[in-house]
Enzyme design. Structure first.
Site, mmCIF file in Angstrom:
data_model
loop_
_atom_site.group_PDB
_atom_site.id
_atom_site.type_symbol
_atom_site.label_atom_id
_atom_site.label_comp_id
_atom_site.label_asym_id
_atom_site.label_seq_id
_atom_site.Cartn_x
_atom_site.Cartn_y
_atom_site.Cartn_z
ATOM 1 N N CYS A 52 79.717 8.151 83.770
ATOM 2 C CA CYS A 52 79.230 9.009 82.693
ATOM 3 C C CYS A 52 80.010 10.316 82.736
ATOM 4 O O CYS A 52 80.098 10.968 83.781
ATOM 5 C CB CYS A 52 77.743 9.273 82.890
ATOM 6 S SG CYS A 52 77.050 10.444 81.684
ATOM 7 N N CYS A 55 77.381 13.200 83.724
ATOM 8 C CA CYS A 55 76.682 13.323 85.011
ATOM 9 C C CYS A 55 77.322 12.540 86.139
ATOM 10 O O CYS A 55 76.886 12.663 87.287
ATOM 11 C CB CYS A 55 75.219 12.927 84.864
ATOM 12 S SG CYS A 55 74.918 11.149 84.820
ATOM 13 N N CYS A 101 72.894 6.889 78.896
ATOM 14 C CA CYS A 101 72.914 7.014 80.350
ATOM 15 C C CYS A 101 71.486 7.261 80.817
ATOM 16 O O CYS A 101 70.841 8.200 80.361
ATOM 17 C CB CYS A 101 73.823 8.168 80.768
ATOM 18 S SG CYS A 101 73.773 8.508 82.544
ATOM 19 N N CYS A 104 70.974 10.869 82.722
ATOM 20 C CA CYS A 104 70.994 12.174 82.050
ATOM 21 C C CYS A 104 70.605 12.092 80.581
ATOM 22 O O CYS A 104 70.516 13.128 79.913
ATOM 23 C CB CYS A 104 72.364 12.831 82.202
ATOM 24 S SG CYS A 104 73.679 12.106 81.221
ATOM 25 N N CYS A 124 79.732 -1.259 73.149
ATOM 26 C CA CYS A 124 80.767 -0.537 72.411
ATOM 27 C C CYS A 124 80.553 0.950 72.697
ATOM 28 O O CYS A 124 79.593 1.553 72.204
ATOM 29 C CB CYS A 124 80.598 -0.856 70.924
ATOM 30 S SG CYS A 124 81.872 -0.151 69.873
HETATM 31 FE FE FE Z 1 74.854 10.584 82.517
#
Ligand code: FE
Length: 139
Positions: A52, A55, A101, A104, A124
């Site tokens: 990510c 984060c 995610c 976060c 995607c």
């Molecule tokens: Fe994240």
């Protein structure tokens, strides 16, 4: 004020606006979409773990990445199902499944039921929501 020790879900949008680029903020915090074929990873073939961009959570392994022809990095499945959250998205007159995610809450992209693998799913994902950690495809 941005406090890096504050738990991720409690970070304010102002915190995020100070740590993300304007494009990342638009995609990840305002659920935007980068234009196809413009991101840095749609044609990326190096091995590694895609984290990510907000984060650092491990999200997608290069081992599940495939060339979808869409202009966005595409994966058959997450590196760890517990690291992503799937949310129904009825915006823009469509019914889609948004991918976030889990750690976060940032928007990553969408998942569609037309993938090539056994799962039949295509994640995607916006390039700017990811950060490739080269060389390490799995723990
Ligand atoms: Fe994240």
């Amino acid at each position: 004020m941005f406090d890096p020790t504050r738990p991720l879900p409690e970070r304010s949008e102002q915190d995020w606006s100070q740590t993300l680029t304007p494009e990342q903020y638009h995609v990840m915090r305002e659920r935007g979409t980068e234009p196809a074929f413009t991101g840095k990873y749609w044609n990326e073939h190096r091995a590694g773990m895609y984290r990510c961009a907000a984060c650092g959570a491990e999200l997608f392994s290069s081992e599940t990445k495939f060339d979808s022809g869409t202009g966005w990095p595409s994966f058959t499945e997450p590196a760890n199902r517990a690291h992503v959250e799937l949310v129904e998205d009825r915006s823009h007159g469509m019914v889609r499944t948004e991918v976030r995610c889990k750690a976060c809450g940032s928007h990553l992209g969408h998942v569609f039921p037309d993938g090539p693998g056994p799962s039949g799913t295509r994640f995607c994902i916006n390039s700017c929501a990811l950060s490739l950690d080269p060389g390490k495809a799995q723990d």
